[in-house]
Write a protein that holds these residues in place. Structure first.
Motif, PDB file in Angstrom:
ATOM      1  N   ARG A   1       0.805  -1.197   0.000  1.00 54.05           N
ATOM      2  CA  ARG A   1       0.000   0.000   0.000  1.00 54.05           C
ATOM      3  C   ARG A   1       0.847   1.259   0.000  1.00 54.05           C
ATOM      4  O   ARG A   1       0.403   2.306   0.401  1.00 54.05           O
ATOM      5  N   GLU A   2       2.075   1.097  -0.440  1.00 51.81           N
ATOM      6  CA  GLU A   2       2.988   2.227  -0.509  1.00 51.81           C
ATOM      7  C   GLU A   2       3.604   2.270  -1.893  1.00 51.81           C
ATOM      8  O   GLU A   2       3.969   1.241  -2.450  1.00 51.81           O
ATOM      9  N   LEU A   3       3.689   3.478  -2.437  1.00 54.07           N
ATOM     10  CA  LEU A   3       4.310   3.661  -3.741  1.00 54.07           C
ATOM     11  C   LEU A   3       5.329   4.784  -3.621  1.00 54.07           C
ATOM     12  O   LEU A   3       5.006   5.880  -3.177  1.00 54.07           O
ATOM     13  N   SER A   4       6.550   4.482  -3.997  1.00 55.31           N
ATOM     14  CA  SER A   4       7.614   5.477  -3.966  1.00 55.31           C
ATOM     15  C   SER A   4       8.183   5.624  -5.373  1.00 55.31           C
ATOM     16  O   SER A   4       8.687   4.655  -5.951  1.00 55.31           O
ATOM     17  N   LEU A  23      -3.978   2.824  -1.699  1.00 58.86           N
ATOM     18  CA  LEU A  23      -2.688   3.412  -1.358  1.00 58.86           C
ATOM     19  C   LEU A  23      -2.767   4.196  -0.048  1.00 58.86           C
ATOM     20  O   LEU A  23      -3.689   4.977   0.158  1.00 58.86           O
ATOM     21  N   ARG A  24      -1.800   3.971   0.841  1.00 63.91           N
ATOM     22  CA  ARG A  24      -1.733   4.706   2.106  1.00 63.91           C
ATOM     23  C   ARG A  24      -0.585   5.714   2.127  1.00 63.91           C
ATOM     24  O   ARG A  24      -0.668   6.730   2.791  1.00 63.91           O
ATOM     25  N   ARG A  25       0.488   5.410   1.416  1.00 65.14           N
ATOM     26  CA  ARG A  25       1.653   6.299   1.351  1.00 65.14           C
ATOM     27  C   ARG A  25       2.055   6.477  -0.106  1.00 65.14           C
ATOM     28  O   ARG A  25       2.204   5.504  -0.834  1.00 65.14           O
ATOM     29  N   LEU A  26       2.258   7.735  -0.484  1.00 70.74           N
ATOM     30  CA  LEU A  26       2.717   8.049  -1.829  1.00 70.74           C
ATOM     31  C   LEU A  26       3.859   9.044  -1.725  1.00 70.74           C
ATOM     32  O   LEU A  26       3.696  10.144  -1.207  1.00 70.74           O
ATOM     33  N   ASN A  27       5.032   8.624  -2.188  1.00 67.12           N
ATOM     34  CA  ASN A  27       6.215   9.464  -2.137  1.00 67.12           C
ATOM     35  C   ASN A  27       6.633   9.813  -3.559  1.00 67.12           C
ATOM     36  O   ASN A  27       7.060   8.940  -4.315  1.00 67.12           O
ATOM     37  N   LEU A  49       1.361  11.916   1.989  1.00 67.37           N
ATOM     38  CA  LEU A  49       1.691  12.348   0.640  1.00 67.37           C
ATOM     39  C   LEU A  49       2.940  13.221   0.716  1.00 67.37           C
ATOM     40  O   LEU A  49       2.946  14.262   1.379  1.00 67.37           O
ATOM     41  N   VAL A  50       3.993  12.769   0.056  1.00 64.31           N
ATOM     42  CA  VAL A  50       5.295  13.441   0.126  1.00 64.31           C
ATOM     43  C   VAL A  50       5.654  13.964  -1.262  1.00 64.31           C
ATOM     44  O   VAL A  50       5.822  13.193  -2.206  1.00 64.31           O
TER      45      VAL A  50
END
Length: 103
Positions: A1-4, A23-27, A49-50
């Motif tokens: 659930r994270e995409l960097s 998605l929980r984290r998007l960098n 969201l970064v």
């Protein structure tokens, strides 16, 4: 659930990014993004969201999900924050090192 997707030289995001609803984290830091697709608001589970160190100048039309806890927009070229609404769930907002002149 994270995409960097850091350091990918991205200049824009496809609207299909809004289909990643789990998605929980998007960098997306350290790219060349100048704006955000409105479909970011469709990421109803997104908490972090970064977007630091891009070339974002304008947030008008940006729809941030209500689930967002952390939003990093530092080291961009943002000048105007008028009309932007953030939800009560947002705990951390970093806008340092921008050129904000209108709030």
């Amino acid at each position: 659930r994270e995409l960097s997707l850091t350091y990918k030289q991205l200049t824009n995001l496809p609207t299909e990014i809004g289909n990643l609803t789990q998605l929980r984290r998007l960098n997306l830091s350290n790219n060349k993004l100048t704006n955000l697709p409105t479909k970011i608001g469709n990421l109803t589970q997104l908490q972090h969201l970064v977007l630091y160190n891009n070339q974002i100048t304008n947030l008008s039309g940006a729809m941030f999900p209500n689930s967002l806890i952390t939003l990093r927009l530092d080291f961009n070229q943002i000048t105007n924050l008028s009309g932007i609404v953030f939800s009560d769930s947002l705990k951390t907002l970093n806008l340092s090192n921008n050129e904000i002149s209108i709030i």
